[in-house]
Design a protein around this motif. Structure first.
Motif, PDB file in Angstrom:
ATOM      1  N   UNK A   1     -29.524 -42.902 -56.122  1.00 30.97           N
ATOM      2  CA  UNK A   1     -28.759 -43.233 -54.921  1.00 30.97           C
ATOM      3  C   UNK A   1     -28.273 -44.664 -54.990  1.00 30.97           C
ATOM      4  N   UNK A   2     -27.013 -44.895 -54.636  1.00 32.90           N
ATOM      5  CA  UNK A   2     -26.473 -46.232 -54.497  1.00 32.90           C
ATOM      6  C   UNK A   2     -26.420 -46.556 -53.014  1.00 32.90           C
ATOM      7  N   UNK A   3     -27.051 -47.626 -52.614  1.00 31.86           N
ATOM      8  CA  UNK A   3     -27.047 -48.030 -51.222  1.00 31.86           C
ATOM      9  C   UNK A   3     -25.645 -48.507 -50.870  1.00 31.86           C
ATOM     10  N   UNK A   4     -25.074 -48.109 -49.730  1.00 34.05           N
ATOM     11  CA  UNK A   4     -23.722 -48.549 -49.370  1.00 34.05           C
ATOM     12  C   UNK A   4     -23.578 -50.054 -49.449  1.00 34.05           C
ATOM     13  N   UNK A 231     -35.679 -43.138 -51.508  1.00 33.59           N
ATOM     14  CA  UNK A 231     -34.651 -42.579 -50.631  1.00 33.59           C
ATOM     15  C   UNK A 231     -34.091 -41.280 -51.185  1.00 33.59           C
ATOM     16  N   UNK A 232     -33.953 -41.201 -52.509  1.00 39.47           N
ATOM     17  CA  UNK A 232     -33.503 -39.947 -53.121  1.00 39.47           C
ATOM     18  C   UNK A 232     -34.483 -38.816 -52.836  1.00 39.47           C
ATOM     19  N   UNK A 233     -35.775 -39.130 -52.905  1.00 35.27           N
ATOM     20  CA  UNK A 233     -36.791 -38.099 -52.719  1.00 35.27           C
ATOM     21  C   UNK A 233     -36.892 -37.648 -51.271  1.00 35.27           C
ATOM     22  N   UNK A 234     -36.683 -38.599 -50.342  1.00 37.75           N
ATOM     23  CA  UNK A 234     -36.863 -38.266 -48.930  1.00 37.75           C
ATOM     24  C   UNK A 234     -35.570 -37.866 -48.246  1.00 37.75           C
ATOM     25  N   UNK A 235     -34.423 -38.203 -48.872  1.00 35.85           N
ATOM     26  CA  UNK A 235     -33.103 -37.927 -48.287  1.00 35.85           C
ATOM     27  C   UNK A 235     -32.945 -38.572 -46.918  1.00 35.85           C
TER      28      UNK A 235
END
Length: 246
Positions: A1-4, A231-235
């Motif tokens: 995931x790339x954080x905005x 964050x990828x794992x928890x969405x």
């Protein structure tokens, strides 16, 4: 995931140094003072993009200046802990990180503050009416600061041990050499009392040692990207952790 890229995640990496009464024994919060607290405050954007906002060291007694670092001299240990708490609340980090920080550094600060009668100290989450609680030890599991209300804790020791189970050693020096090609400042732990009782220049050496540990923990965080993995794992979107749009 790339954080905005419009979202800065505020990261605070922390390390502490303590006095100890006896050689070959770990410091105990009931007896042993906190001498220094270092911090690296970062605006983190993910994908190896970050901006260090401040490097800071809170030190008991005087300390010679360090280039690029804010040195906060404190006359008492009570002032040292209180000023660190004020700094944390002002920076308002989304994530607290360090190396073995939830089992030692944060836990030790809370226990030491209780010993010194600093009743407001453990209220350094985002909800100031919610106390940061130490989860007691259970069996072989040590006591740990498991939750800081409104802030995420990512201990790089725990993360590396879980994600990289085949490393030969899990000291900060060993994992920093493995992942970063860097090392801790060279110092024998038994030198700490003498450095503290010396002068502003010996305490400067101790401050550099303390700060390097905070920097290494942050560099490991940046290199291994635990936040993105979590964050990828928890969405769960990062906004849920209280980040502010820039």
């Amino acid at each position: 995931m790339i954080i905005p890229q419009s979202t800065a995640v505020r990261i605070l990496s922390t390390d502490i140094e303590c006095i100890f009464r006896e050689y070959f024994s770990a410091p105990e919060a009931r007896y042993d003072s906190v001498l220094q607290i270092s911090g690296v405050a970062v605006n983190y954007y993910g994908n190896d993009h970050a901006e260090i906002k401040q490097k800071i060291v809170f030190t008991l007694d005087t300390c010679a200046a360090i280039d690029g670092v804010k040195v906060v001299e404190c006359e008492t240990e009570r002032a040292l802990l209180s000023k660190w708490r004020i700094f944390l609340l002002k920076f308002d980090p989304d994530v607290l990180t360090g190396f073995y920080s939830n089992k030692f550094d944060l836990k030790y600060l809370i226990e030491r503050a209780e010993r010194l009668g600093l009743a407001t100290f453990p209220y350094f989450g985002r909800e100031l009416d919610e106390k940061v609680v130490i989860k007691p030890s259970a069996g072989r599991k040590p006591a740990v600061v498991e939750d800081v209300p409104g802030r995420m804790i990512i201990d790089m020791y725990d993360y590396i041990k879980e994600q990289y189970p085949n490393l030969s050693r899990y000291t900060l020096d060993a994992v920093s050499h493995h992942f970063l090609g860097d090392r801790k400042e060279h110092m024998n732990y038994f030198e700490i009392p003498g450095l503290q009782m010396g002068d502003e220049y010996t305490r400067q050496r101790l401050a550099k040692y303390c700060l390097k540990d905070s920097m290494l923990a942050y560099e490991l965080f940046k290199k291994l990207q635990p936040l993105e993995n979590i964050l990828d794992q928890t969405a769960v979107p990062m906004e849920c952790y209280g980040c502010e749009e820039q």
